[in-house]
Enzyme design. Structure first.
Site, PDB file in Angstrom:
ATOM      1  N   TRP A 173      10.953   2.513   5.735  1.00 21.05           N
ATOM      2  CA  TRP A 173      10.942   3.950   5.447  1.00 21.05           C
ATOM      3  C   TRP A 173       9.621   4.525   5.931  1.00 21.05           C
ATOM      4  O   TRP A 173       8.577   3.896   5.720  1.00 21.05           O
ATOM      5  CB  TRP A 173      11.081   4.147   3.933  1.00 21.05           C
ATOM      6  CG  TRP A 173      11.017   5.559   3.442  1.00 21.05           C
ATOM      7  CD1 TRP A 173      12.062   6.376   3.174  1.00 21.05           C
ATOM      8  CD2 TRP A 173       9.831   6.325   3.128  1.00 21.05           C
ATOM      9  NE1 TRP A 173      11.613   7.599   2.728  1.00 21.05           N
ATOM     10  CE2 TRP A 173      10.244   7.589   2.697  1.00 21.05           C
ATOM     11  CE3 TRP A 173       8.468   6.074   3.195  1.00 21.05           C
ATOM     12  CZ2 TRP A 173       9.353   8.587   2.315  1.00 21.05           C
ATOM     13  CZ3 TRP A 173       7.567   7.062   2.836  1.00 21.05           C
ATOM     14  CH2 TRP A 173       8.018   8.309   2.399  1.00 21.05           C
ATOM     15  N   ALA A 213       6.935  -8.001   4.321  1.00 24.29           N
ATOM     16  CA  ALA A 213       6.363  -6.968   3.455  1.00 24.29           C
ATOM     17  C   ALA A 213       7.475  -6.178   2.778  1.00 24.29           C
ATOM     18  O   ALA A 213       7.456  -4.947   2.730  1.00 24.29           O
ATOM     19  CB  ALA A 213       5.447  -6.043   4.256  1.00 24.29           C
TER      20      ALA A 213
END
Length: 276
Positions: free
Chosen positions: A31, A122
């Site tokens: 995002w 991540a």
């Protein structure tokens, strides 16, 4: 490059490079970015003879800016639509940040028969939000701040994030890459404010504990120890305990955006995992 139409009629943009008979590696972006965030990895694996595929999530990049469906279920279903349309099998699925949540749900619900391995870089699972059961998570007021900043001045917000915590450029002594900041902002502003706003809830409040437990394929978890966006204690360190066949590798000093600013290190480690 082209578009795939999902079951609910949404046009999803994708890239598909390399020999059709080669093993596919599918990249899932974070995002509020696009498939362009995987440029360094796609070119690297293409040079190694792989077929590389990446799509822009609905409402992001060049995909259709629809008003609805900005949640992990739809993200995974859209990824499945792309994999099905391109007839991908024995694929490696690599997801960064929110894309890691997309991979976890995709593999758990759609992709196990067609997937060889998965990689979470991540990534957000199992849960970003701070709760009584997840005290290591990030407080709701932080995500409320994201929503407020996005709604009031998305362009400025999408400059501040990459210029600061995303790549660790706010750390003393950091080498700041202006082009990287600009590219992050460019990708973000290509997408829909509605998709980005709704996506904050998707990536922060979706509990993916059961997704991780359901994954049986070998799964590599990579995380920077100085990740200021998705803290390692609430994500990777918990995810590895839930996976049936997981491997964890952490990187001292690396940021949330390590796949870009430390691409040489990440690419070598990804290649080693894929080929073993």
């Amino acid at each position: 490059m082209g578009f795939v139409t999902t079951d609910d009629g949404v046009q999803i943009f994708y890239k598909d490079w390399g020999p059709r008979g080669a093993q596919p590696i599918v990249f899932h972006h974070g995002w509020p970015l696009s498939s362009d965030d995987w440029d360094a990895q796609m070119l690297f694996f293409l040079s190694k003879g792989y077929r590389v595929v990446a799509h822009d999530r609905r409402g992001h990049g060049r995909s259709e800016q629809v008003a609805e469906g900005h949640d992990i279920d739809h993200y995974a279903a859209d990824a499945f639509a792309v994999a099905e349309a391109l007839d991908l099998s024995n694929a490696v699925h690599i997801g960064h940040s929110t894309g890691g949540g997309e991979v976890a749900r995709y593999v758990a619900r759609h992709g196990e028969p067609a997937g060889r391995v998965a990689v979470l870089v991540a990534a957000i699972p199992p849960l970003m939000l701070q709760t009584e059961a997840n005290p290591e998570g990030t407080p709701m007021e932080v995500f409320d701040g994201f929503r407020s900043a996005l709604a009031s001045n998305r362009a400025q917000f999408f400059r501040d994030v990459p210029a600061g915590p995303f790549y660790g450029f706010n750390r003393d002594g950091a080498t700041v890459h202006v082009g990287v900041i600009q590219n992050w902002s460019r990708q973000g502003m290509m997408g829909s404010a509605k998709a980005h706003y709704d996506g904050i809830k998707a990536f922060s409040e979706t509990d993916q504990t059961e997704d991780l437990k359901a994954i049986t394929v070998p799964t590599l978890v990579l995380h920077g120890e100085d990740d200021q966006v998705v803290p390692i204690a609430a994500s990777a360190l918990k995810a590895i305990e839930l996976l049936q066949d997981g491997m964890l590798k952490t990187y001292p000093g690396f940021s949330h955006g390590m796949l870009t600013v430390n691409a040489d290190v990440l690419n070598a480690d990804l290649l080693e995992f894929v080929t073993n």
